[in-house]
Enzyme design. Sequence first.
Site, PDB file in Angstrom:
ATOM      1  N   GLY A  23      18.343 125.584 -19.893  1.00  0.00           N
ATOM      2  CA  GLY A  23      19.059 124.337 -19.676  1.00  0.00           C
ATOM      3  C   GLY A  23      19.272 123.584 -21.093  1.00  0.00           C
ATOM      4  N   SER A  24      20.010 124.518 -21.937  1.00  0.00           N
ATOM      5  CA  SER A  24      20.725 123.762 -23.292  1.00  0.00           C
ATOM      6  C   SER A  24      21.296 122.706 -23.240  1.00  0.00           C
ATOM      7  CB  SER A  24      21.076 124.990 -24.135  1.00  0.00           C
ATOM      8  OG  SER A  24      22.250 125.381 -23.723  1.00  0.00           O
ATOM      9  N   ARG A  52      22.514 131.095   1.710  1.00  0.00           N
ATOM     10  CA  ARG A  52      22.943 130.122   0.758  1.00  0.00           C
ATOM     11  C   ARG A  52      22.771 128.916   1.603  1.00  0.00           C
ATOM     12  NH1 ARG A  52      28.097 129.854  -1.115  1.00  0.00           N
ATOM     13  NH2 ARG A  52      29.132 131.550   0.070  1.00  0.00           N
ATOM     14  N   ARG A  85      24.255 129.294  -9.347  1.00  0.00           N
ATOM     15  CA  ARG A  85      24.260 129.300  -7.668  1.00  0.00           C
ATOM     16  C   ARG A  85      26.070 129.103  -7.285  1.00  0.00           C
ATOM     17  NH1 ARG A  85      20.800 131.982  -4.463  1.00  0.00           N
ATOM     18  NH2 ARG A  85      21.676 130.340  -2.731  1.00  0.00           N
ATOM     19  N   ILE A  86      26.342 129.876  -6.414  1.00  0.00           N
ATOM     20  CA  ILE A  86      27.485 129.542  -5.755  1.00  0.00           C
ATOM     21  C   ILE A  86      27.134 128.541  -4.671  1.00  0.00           C
ATOM     22  CG2 ILE A  86      29.714 130.293  -4.566  1.00  0.00           C
ATOM     23  CD1 ILE A  86      29.463 132.833  -6.120  1.00  0.00           C
ATOM     24  N   HIS A 145      31.988 124.928 -17.725  1.00  0.00           N
ATOM     25  CA  HIS A 145      32.395 126.195 -17.468  1.00  0.00           C
ATOM     26  C   HIS A 145      32.836 126.696 -18.701  1.00  0.00           C
ATOM     27  CE1 HIS A 145      33.759 130.153 -15.474  1.00  0.00           C
ATOM     28  NE2 HIS A 145      34.826 130.055 -16.123  1.00  0.00           N
ATOM     29  N   GLU A 199      30.013 122.889 -26.104  1.00  0.00           N
ATOM     30  CA  GLU A 199      29.576 122.507 -24.645  1.00  0.00           C
ATOM     31  C   GLU A 199      28.778 121.637 -25.163  1.00  0.00           C
ATOM     32  OE1 GLU A 199      28.115 125.412 -21.877  1.00  0.00           O
ATOM     33  OE2 GLU A 199      29.415 127.080 -22.523  1.00  0.00           O
TER      34      GLU A 199
END
Length: 213
Positions: free
Chosen positions: A12-13, A65, A91-92, A109, A174
């Site tokens: 979780g950076s 899912r 997760r998709i 992304h 990011e």
Amino acid sequence: MRKIVILISGRGSNMRAIVQAAKEQQWPAEIVAVISNKADASGLEYAASMGIATVVVASRDFTSREAFDAVLQQEIDRFAPDLVVLAGFMRILTTPFVTHYSGRMLNIHPSLLPSFTGLATHRQALTAGVRIHGTTVHFVTPELDHGPIIAQAAVPVLPGDTEQSLAERVLVQEHVIYPKAVRWFVEGKLTLEGDLVHIGAESTESAGIACVG
């Protein structure tokens, strides 16, 4: 005061960068929960140390899912967030889940979308021989990695770059643009007009952060 829930799968950076920015810059928002699909995600320890509620919805406990997303949605909605932030959440997500949070869920992304969607983006960039790579913050839509773009940061691809060295250079950016984009949202500066995002009176054409050279 806007409420934010952050989803992670690992260290979780980006979540840490957002938490730190919110605290240091005194955003009109509260990060009310960090939720992970993995119980051993190290980011959970950091969130707890910052006094943030943590929740685990272990994806391996579900056979589909759809079932996972249904429970995840229930957990998120317990906190009644104004914004859901995906920060390395691997997760998709199903269309009903994404639709439920339409216009209030962000993702980052590691590429300059629409180039290099999916996984292994740095490998894709090196294989393609591009000279510029980067990262994109966008609203989440049912089509993977194709939501309206909020901000982008570019980095040079240097001679001798490896996937790791390129990833490290992108990650630095990011940590700059994701907190900035989240702050724009909680301050009410983002407006969606079709597939375009406007920041105040300016469109995202002027919102990118070029970091080349």
